[in-house]
Design an enzyme around this catalytic site. Structure first.
Site, PDB file in Angstrom:
ATOM      1  N   GLY A  84       4.311   1.582  -1.881  1.00 45.08           N
ATOM      2  CA  GLY A  84       4.351   1.904  -3.301  1.00 45.08           C
ATOM      3  C   GLY A  84       2.999   2.363  -3.805  1.00 45.08           C
ATOM      4  O   GLY A  84       2.106   2.703  -3.020  1.00 45.08           O
ATOM      5  N   ASP A  85       2.849   2.368  -5.121  1.00 47.81           N
ATOM      6  CA  ASP A  85       1.641   2.859  -5.776  1.00 47.81           C
ATOM      7  C   ASP A  85       1.143   1.787  -6.730  1.00 47.81           C
ATOM      8  O   ASP A  85       1.817   1.441  -7.705  1.00 47.81           O
ATOM      9  CB  ASP A  85       1.963   4.139  -6.542  1.00 47.81           C
ATOM     10  CG  ASP A  85       0.762   4.728  -7.269  1.00 47.81           C
ATOM     11  OD1 ASP A  85      -0.341   4.153  -7.183  1.00 47.81           O
ATOM     12  OD2 ASP A  85       0.937   5.761  -7.946  1.00 47.81           O
ATOM     13  N   PHE A  86      -0.062   1.248  -6.476  1.00 49.00           N
ATOM     14  CA  PHE A  86      -0.531   0.162  -7.343  1.00 49.00           C
ATOM     15  C   PHE A  86      -0.899   0.626  -8.750  1.00 49.00           C
ATOM     16  O   PHE A  86      -1.161  -0.181  -9.634  1.00 49.00           O
ATOM     17  CB  PHE A  86      -1.664  -0.652  -6.718  1.00 49.00           C
ATOM     18  CG  PHE A  86      -2.887   0.115  -6.256  1.00 49.00           C
ATOM     19  CD1 PHE A  86      -3.448   1.129  -7.001  1.00 49.00           C
ATOM     20  CD2 PHE A  86      -3.506  -0.230  -5.052  1.00 49.00           C
ATOM     21  CE1 PHE A  86      -4.587   1.802  -6.577  1.00 49.00           C
ATOM     22  CE2 PHE A  86      -4.647   0.426  -4.614  1.00 49.00           C
ATOM     23  CZ  PHE A  86      -5.187   1.441  -5.390  1.00 49.00           C
ATOM     24  N   HIS A 113     -14.012  -1.078  -6.242  1.00 51.97           N
ATOM     25  CA  HIS A 113     -15.220  -0.249  -6.173  1.00 51.97           C
ATOM     26  C   HIS A 113     -14.902   1.232  -5.944  1.00 51.97           C
ATOM     27  O   HIS A 113     -15.783   2.080  -6.064  1.00 51.97           O
ATOM     28  CB  HIS A 113     -16.201  -0.771  -5.120  1.00 51.97           C
ATOM     29  CG  HIS A 113     -15.789  -0.560  -3.694  1.00 51.97           C
ATOM     30  ND1 HIS A 113     -16.612  -0.884  -2.635  1.00 51.97           N
ATOM     31  CD2 HIS A 113     -14.658  -0.075  -3.120  1.00 51.97           C
ATOM     32  CE1 HIS A 113     -16.016  -0.606  -1.499  1.00 51.97           C
ATOM     33  NE2 HIS A 113     -14.840  -0.110  -1.767  1.00 51.97           N
ATOM     34  N   ASP A 163       0.868  -1.183   0.000  1.00 50.96           N
ATOM     35  CA  ASP A 163       0.000   0.000   0.000  1.00 50.96           C
ATOM     36  C   ASP A 163       0.900   1.227   0.000  1.00 50.96           C
ATOM     37  O   ASP A 163       2.137   1.122   0.019  1.00 50.96           O
ATOM     38  CB  ASP A 163      -0.946   0.001   1.210  1.00 50.96           C
ATOM     39  CG  ASP A 163      -2.269   0.720   0.913  1.00 50.96           C
ATOM     40  OD1 ASP A 163      -2.234   1.768   0.246  1.00 50.96           O
ATOM     41  OD2 ASP A 163      -3.331   0.237   1.339  1.00 50.96           O
TER      42      ASP A 163
END
Length: 336
Positions: free
Chosen positions: A226-228, A246, A200
């Site tokens: 990190g950055d998904f 969602h 995350d």
């Protein structure tokens, strides 16, 4: 139902926001935690919570009338079984969610629902001038309250997911956007042969080590910031996405899922945990959650067919959809 009864019932539903806000205030003040060991007077509770005694009494008696507290003939308040879930230290606690849901910045967005319905646009951004994720990044105190709520909700649904799905065959499980790791910690605790990766944003996972240590799985879990939307660690044979898709529109979700496709092993499994929309006239929980996605995160809930289509676009084939409880399902998929 006769017209007069229908009118009274609608008015009752309209006024439920008052009950909601009263519960949120009680959670914020920690009232249930203060009376978990016995009965207390309003004066004691007012001193403990730095509140106005008479105003606090009016709050407590209202919540007693809906079954959260009990007011004795001597004026002392105690917990009911329902109110026990408002304790922050309860095994299955609703308190973190209640404390979050009543935050003024979030209520303000919901108060502008009409804007979203008229325009199809995000009310939160309209009210605050920025998206909900950017807002929380700039307000770390709100981010902590939100992360605590998500962690409690993850713990509350973990038992349902573990009862509905066997995670033990997986050697390396990565929870993508897994917050502070509450769900992954529960899964690892139940599957001693598995290792985990919690992924995350760096500021979100900064305190995740405490969660892993409390579950006694810290030695089997790597915590990665990190950055998904950029890239994911590679090599896991199970990727988890709980209440992630969602939050976003299709274009963003396809980017997330394509990153998952690149990171997952060829023989791996993608497990999406979401509330799948029910047929017409059913499933109010997911459908009101869908309105929440419109108002705040700018996403949407989806039907089974919509999930199949979305995942197919990103290179996954849905193999099963398993109802794990009243509020969550498991969308199981494999690389196509």
């Amino acid at each position: 139902m006769d017209p007069r009864t229908a009118a009274f019932e609608l008015i009752r539903m309209v006024n439920e926001y008052r009950v909601s806000q009263a519960i949120c205030v009680a959670a914020t003040l920690g009232i249930a935690d203060h009376i978990k060991d016995g009965r207390r007077s309003t004066a004691e509770l007012a001193e403990l919570t730095d509140t106005h005694p008479q105003a606090l009494y009016r709050l407590l008696r209202a919540l007693a009338a809906v079954g959260i507290f009990h007011e004795g003939e001597d004026g002392l308040f105690s917990l009911t079984p329902l109110g026990g879930a408002l304790r922050f230290d309860a095994e299955h606690s609703a308190a973190p969610w209640a404390a979050f849901a009543g935050r003024p910045y979030y209520r303000q967005a919901w108060s502008d629902l009409l804007y979203s319905i008229k325009t199809g646009k995000n009310a939160f951004r309209h009210v605050h001038g920025k998206g909900v994720w950017d807002y929380r990044a700039e307000h770390p105190e709100e981010s902590l309250i939100f992360d605590r709520a998500m962690g409690a909700n993850s713990k509350n649904v973990a038992a349902a997911l573990l009862a509905s799905y066997d995670f033990s065959p997986f050697s390396l499980i990565m929870d993508v956007g897994g917050g502070r790791g509450s769900l992954l910690a529960e899964i690892l605790a139940a599957t001693p042969g598995s290792r985990g990766i919690l992924f995350d944003q760096p500021h979100v996972v900064a305190t995740a080590a405490q969660v892993m240590a409390a579950a006694e799985v810290a030695d089997r879990c790597d915590i990665v910031g990190g950055d998904f939307l950029a890239a994911l660690p590679e090599g896991a044979d199970a990727l988890l996405l709980k209440w992630i898709l969602h939050d976003w529109d299709d274009e963003t979700n396809i980017a997330i899922l394509k990153n998952c496709r690149r990171a997952i092993r060829a023989d791996g499994w993608l497990l999406v945990f979401e509330g799948v929309l029910a047929p017409p006239n059913e499933g109010a929980s997911a459908k009101f959650s869908d309105l929440n996605m419109l108002v705040a995160p700018d996403g949407q809930e989806r039907t089974a067919a919509e999930y199949r289509s979305l995942l197919a676009t990103a290179g996954f084939e849905v193999t099963d959809i398993i109802a794990a409880g009243p509020h969550i399902s498991i969308v199981e998929a494999r690389p196509a």
